[in-house]
Design a protein around this motif. Sequence first.
Motif, mmCIF file in Angstrom:
data_model
loop_
_atom_site.group_PDB
_atom_site.id
_atom_site.type_symbol
_atom_site.label_atom_id
_atom_site.label_comp_id
_atom_site.label_asym_id
_atom_site.label_seq_id
_atom_site.Cartn_x
_atom_site.Cartn_y
_atom_site.Cartn_z
ATOM 1 N N TYR A 86 1.776 13.913 8.785
ATOM 2 C CA TYR A 86 1.675 12.462 8.697
ATOM 3 C C TYR A 86 2.985 11.813 8.256
ATOM 4 O O TYR A 86 3.205 10.626 8.482
ATOM 5 C CB TYR A 86 0.556 12.062 7.732
ATOM 6 N N TYR B 275 -6.381 6.265 15.352
ATOM 7 C CA TYR B 275 -5.485 7.263 14.770
ATOM 8 C C TYR B 275 -4.940 8.206 15.847
ATOM 9 O O TYR B 275 -3.732 8.436 15.952
ATOM 10 C CB TYR B 275 -6.253 8.038 13.695
ATOM 11 N N TRP C 257 -8.624 6.842 5.215
ATOM 12 C CA TRP C 257 -8.716 8.278 4.927
ATOM 13 C C TRP C 257 -8.452 8.556 3.453
ATOM 14 O O TRP C 257 -9.028 9.490 2.889
ATOM 15 C CB TRP C 257 -7.733 9.052 5.800
ATOM 16 N N ALA C 258 -7.590 7.762 2.830
ATOM 17 C CA ALA C 258 -7.321 7.944 1.403
ATOM 18 C C ALA C 258 -8.579 7.668 0.579
ATOM 19 O O ALA C 258 -8.914 8.422 -0.345
ATOM 20 C CB ALA C 258 -6.178 7.027 0.964
ATOM 21 N N LEU D 90 -0.230 4.416 10.587
ATOM 22 C CA LEU D 90 -0.233 4.318 9.130
ATOM 23 C C LEU D 90 -1.322 3.372 8.633
ATOM 24 O O LEU D 90 -1.824 3.523 7.516
ATOM 25 C CB LEU D 90 1.138 3.841 8.636
ATOM 26 N N TYR E 23 -1.697 10.331 1.416
ATOM 27 C CA TYR E 23 -2.049 9.250 2.327
ATOM 28 C C TYR E 23 -1.521 7.905 1.808
ATOM 29 O O TYR E 23 -0.961 7.106 2.564
ATOM 30 C CB TYR E 23 -3.568 9.148 2.483
ATOM 31 N N SER E 24 -1.700 7.659 0.523
ATOM 32 C CA SER E 24 -1.272 6.381 -0.064
ATOM 33 C C SER E 24 0.240 6.240 -0.020
ATOM 34 O O SER E 24 0.780 5.185 0.359
ATOM 35 C CB SER E 24 -1.776 6.277 -1.504
ATOM 36 N N CYS F 215 1.475 5.730 3.559
ATOM 37 C CA CYS F 215 1.153 4.389 4.048
ATOM 38 C C CYS F 215 2.119 3.348 3.498
ATOM 39 O O CYS F 215 2.698 2.566 4.253
ATOM 40 C CB CYS F 215 -0.281 4.028 3.678
ATOM 41 N N THR G 45 -4.291 3.339 9.494
ATOM 42 C CA THR G 45 -5.562 4.050 9.332
ATOM 43 C C THR G 45 -5.616 4.871 8.046
ATOM 44 O O THR G 45 -6.704 5.284 7.627
ATOM 45 C CB THR G 45 -5.801 5.004 10.524
ATOM 46 N N LEU G 46 -4.466 5.131 7.433
ATOM 47 C CA LEU G 46 -4.429 6.023 6.276
ATOM 48 C C LEU G 46 -5.174 5.501 5.046
ATOM 49 O O LEU G 46 -5.739 6.308 4.299
ATOM 50 C CB LEU G 46 -2.976 6.348 5.911
#
Length: 343
Positions: free
Chosen positions: A278, A107, A85-86, A79, A36-37, A40, A81-82
């Motif tokens: 993603y 998302y 989630w991360a 992106l 996720y990071s 993003c 929103t990630l």
Amino acid sequence: MSTDEDYYAYLSAVSKEDYNYDFFPRFSKIFLTFMYSFACIFGVSGNTLVLIVFIFHEKVKTVTDIFLVSLATADLCFLGTLPFWAYSAAHEWIFGTLACQVIRGFYTLNLYGSMLTLTCVTIERYFAVVQATKVHVSQSKRTIWGKAICIFLWIVSLAFALPQFMYSTQAKYDKIICHANYSTLHMEQAIEITQMSLGFFCPMLVMLFCYFTIINTLLKAKGFNKHKSVKIVFAIVMTFICTQAPYNLLKLIRVVDRHVLLSWYYEYALIVTEAIAYFHSCLNPVLYFFIGVKFRKNLKKIVKKIGCARYREMAKQWQTTEDEGSKTCTASNNAEETSLHPL
């Protein structure tokens, strides 16, 4: 996310002998946080560059440009929103139910916005190549139609995202998570099948039909140089299908057969394919750069302009310093001449 929801909701039904109870949470935490990071940071940088090139240099002249700007905007919003989630994957959901509804809805909105925009890009290329001699519309009218279609796509995407805005909630299992809590299993199945059918599988079939027809037309044509812009759109669409299809197929299997949730093989596959899905938001700018000759040229011009501006600023500072030095030197020379040659 759906992975967390399924894992925590059905974990009690899985025995430790059948499921790697200790390793899976650690794998999920480390893998998803990293993916996720990375997605993003890499995706936001690339898509921001795409918007800068298209808006400030190319001035969004064609219908394809309008769609590609809409695509980059959707990717950026997705992106955005990630990071939430991360953090949720690394720790737990701490942002509350309202934030859960907004972020899950946002998302989904931008995810389907990307899918439908890519479909429209493909259809536009189909008419430009296959139906070029039959369709005669001025560029200004095409641009107006392009903007109207983009607005319509976002309205349809909002309709797809409404269940996430309505049914997403914060829940407590082993830790606090954000997930969609539908009132019945049949409602969940109906919503997911509708979303996957109209939001992914139908657009994918349209893309494949259009591009098979485009390729067939180009093979019969003499000059391929006229259709270089097709290469980048084709690469974007194929990348999208390759990254999205595995995850959506696994989601479809989950809707049809809930027993797969008891398999840790399925859980690992779902997490990995979700992370790959993603990455489609990150790969579009890479495709622009390596395939789009026009994009590379305009990017080089922007970099050159920035370099020239910095050079001119440095040259101006050097000139100012030299002028001040020259004035000092002249004043000192005049003083020496005055002292040596008194009146």
